[in-house]
Design an enzyme around this catalytic site. Structure first.
Site, short mmCIF file in Angstrom:
data_model
loop_
_atom_site.label_atom_id
_atom_site.label_comp_id
_atom_site.label_asym_id
_atom_site.label_seq_id
_atom_site.Cartn_x
_atom_site.Cartn_y
_atom_site.Cartn_z
N SER A 154 0.33 -1.04 -0.12
CA SER A 154 0.06 0.20 0.07
C SER A 154 0.64 0.95 -0.11
O SER A 154 0.29 2.00 -0.40
CB SER A 154 -1.28 0.19 2.02
OG SER A 154 -1.35 -1.01 1.23
N HIS A 175 -7.26 -9.54 3.67
CA HIS A 175 -6.09 -10.72 4.36
C HIS A 175 -6.80 -11.07 4.89
O HIS A 175 -6.10 -12.67 5.28
CB HIS A 175 -5.25 -9.66 5.20
CG HIS A 175 -4.22 -8.36 4.45
ND1 HIS A 175 -3.79 -9.39 3.61
CD2 HIS A 175 -3.69 -7.48 3.97
CE1 HIS A 175 -2.18 -8.73 3.08
NE2 HIS A 175 -3.31 -7.02 3.46
N ASP A 191 -6.00 0.31 -4.83
CA ASP A 191 -4.47 0.43 -4.86
C ASP A 191 -3.48 -0.88 -5.52
O ASP A 191 -2.67 -1.17 -5.91
CB ASP A 191 -3.83 0.65 -3.61
CG ASP A 191 -3.82 0.12 -2.60
OD1 ASP A 191 -4.83 -0.78 -2.59
OD2 ASP A 191 -3.77 0.01 -1.01
ZN ZN Z 1 -3.60 -0.82 0.19
#
Ligand code: ZN
Length: 560
Positions: free
Chosen positions: A84, A288, A326
């Site tokens: 990120s 995640h 992103d």
């Molecule tokens: Zn990210």
């Protein structure tokens, strides 16, 4: 936007903005700047499959669906998979950089196809579109549901080689003079000795903000009451809550859409326009953890924030909106090994029903278990997710959770999604594919598949400035400007001070991560922050500081 304004200040300011416009771009460019305002909304760790899933759940198009113009290539300088920090740095600065870097140049090692950076580019701070907007006299704002010192907001607010240097990121964020900052991370404003504090340098930035006239607010009610001036909203010591858990845990935290609307309301008062970055921070963490209820609630919260931005932009007519992520995370899929041979049974109800029953995030479900035993887990799943699992499954989750240590809750989705749902996951990490790009308004990108750094260039050209000129203006290598006269005092490791011997025999002191210069008893405010790059031991200061030290230009002084 700087609080009280008078007619005289406006005319002075108009002249100042014209000068800055000349310095940052040609006046012609600025006249022709297509957009007065730019709003960038980033949903961290998300891609097309999650959008499609959220759309089914919502039962209607997502707010940004009509504006998909293309896709973004997400790779970074040293990996085909983005972190990120460099991903947001590319969006903020137009420079592709290395894993964990926050708006500084890459290190030498690059993947094939990415040229190795020149020596003077490595670890060098690169100016952000937020800094450019501010120098044009525009108001600036940052909204996130993470700590505002986390990777994505951090890349718009600060310059450091490590995203984990959150004390430094917060210190720069405070000294950037951003008009509206809303999110979590209060602990990085306070010294360790204070309640909820994390700062190793002993500084109380909370008090600093208050002394500068910021309204520092800590709940939704107080945020909604703010009607002008600069505001720092710190709604959690750490991150804010997952959206699905927020109403039960901290109903006084605002939603992402509420923060976005308030930020736009305050920033839009600036007649020079504004730049705002909004991050839906937690879709990434949810992916995640393979945590569907967390992912879904935060993605729909982001959808509403984009809706708020688009609503304003459509009325205003001079606002460009970009909605993008992103990188992807988790490798989420509609369909898994359980469902791939029975397409005709894959109805909307079969896809969504297990998730419609879930009342908490997996993260919160796991956290709420005082004792982690198969029996307590089974009971919690029955209560919170209306899911009856077997003893063997419960034991499998407990055993797998132990292997994930701090991310024990990863085990819930990993074990249960393939058995009880029709969605799949391939990883607990990030993915390297392209992500969809959505854009609306004047100056928006033409479309097609674009490079991540192009997003920053689009924002800069929409507002009418040149990032290269901005870099020369904000970040001069002090040792090049003053050969043999620069030393960095690191006697207090958390508070390095750049010291420059002046021709008059004085010592100019520029504390790292701050925006002022001390010369004798005088303190001069600077238009940008001082950055010390530990890895190369180079110090970067605004050209304005160089001019001051050389005595070529005087500035009004403030007393300390
Ligand atoms: Zn990210």
């Amino acid at each position: 936007m700087r609080g009280r304004k008078t007619a005289a200040m406006f005319s002075f300011r108009a002249a100042l903005v014209l000068c800055l416009a000349v310095a940052l771009g040609s006046p012609g460019q600025v006249q022709a700047a297509p957009a007065k305002n730019v709003i960038v909304l980033i949903v961290d760790g998300c891609s097309a499959e999650q959008y499609a899933f959220a759309r089914w759940y919502k039962g209607a198009p997502l707010s940004f669906d009509p504006y998909r113009v293309g896709a973004v290539k997400t790779f970074i300088s040293d990996s085909v998979i983005a972190d990120s920090a460099p991903a947001a740095s590319a969006f903020a600065t137009g420079v592709r950089t290395s894993d964990k870097h926050i708006s500084v140049g890459p290190h030498k090692k690059t993947i094939s196809g990415v040229p190795a950076p020149a020596d003077d580019v490595q670890y060098r701070p690169f100016a952000t579109v937020l800094e450019g907007a501010r120098l044009l006299g525009k108001a600036t704002g940052i909204v996130a549901t993470s700590r505002v010192s986390h990777a994505t907001p951090g890349a718009y607010l600060a310059h450091t080689a490590s995203r984990s240097s959150e004390d430094d990121i917060m210190e720069q964020a405070v000294h950037q003079g951003v008009d509206v900052v809303l999110g979590g991370g209060r602990r990085h404003l306070l010294p360790r000795e204070s309640k909820g504090g994390a700062r190793a340098d002993g500084e109380n930035l909370y008090q600093t903000l208050q002394s500068w006239g910021y309204a520092v607010v800590e709940n939704r009610q107080d945020m909604l009451k703010v009607s002008g001036g600069r505001v720092f909203g710190m709604f959690a010591d750490d991150h804010m809550d997952p959206e699905i858990d927020r109403p039960a845990l901290h109903p006084d935290q605002p939603t992402l859409a509420e923060m976005t609307r308030k930020a736009i309301e305050l920033l839009a008062r600036d007649r020079d326009g504004f730049f705002l970055m909004v991050e839906g921070s937690q879709v990434d963490w949810a992916c995640h953890a393979n945590d569907v209820p967390h992912m879904l609630s935060d993605l729909l919260a982001y959808d509403q924030a984009v809706e708020a931005a688009l609503e304003f932009a459509k009325k205003d007519g001079r606002t460009m909106v970009i909605a993008v992520s992103d990188h992807n995370t988790g490798g989420f899929s509609i369909g898994n090994h359980n469902s791939n041979k029975i397409y005709s049974q894959m109805t909307v109800e079969n896809l969504l029903d297990p998730f419609r029953r879930m009342k908490t995030s997996g993260y919160q479900l796991w956290k709420s278990l005082a004792e982690k035993t198969p029996d307590t887990l089974k009971a919690a799943l029955r209560e919170d997710w209306v899911m009856d699992i077997t003893d063997a499954e419960a034991q499998k989750i407990i055993a797998l959770a132990a292997s994930y240590k701090n991310n024990a809750y990863n085990a819930l989705g990993e074990v249960l999604c393939p058995i009880y749902t029709h969605v799949g996951w391939t990883t607990h990490g990030h993915c390297g594919g392209d992500v969809p790009l959505h854009a609306f308004g004047p100056g928006k990108p033409a479309g097609g598949v674009v490079d991540a750094p192009d997003i920053a260039r689009v924002c800069a050209s929409a507002m009418g400035f040149d990032l290269q000129k901005l870099n020369r203006r904000l970040f001069v290598d002090a040792a090049q400007a003053f050969p043999g006269r620069v030393a960095v005092d690191r006697s207090q490791p958390a508070n390095p001070v750049v010291k420059i011997a002046t021709a008059a025999g004085l010592t100019a002191e520029l504390p790292a991560n701050k925006n002022f210069l001390k010369l004798g008893e005088k303190v001069y405010p600077l238009e940008g922050v001082v950055v010390y790059a530990k890895d190369t031991e180079r110090a970067y200061i605004p050209q304005q500081a160089v001019n001051l030290i050389q005595g070529t230009r005087g500035l009004p002084r403030i007393t300390p």
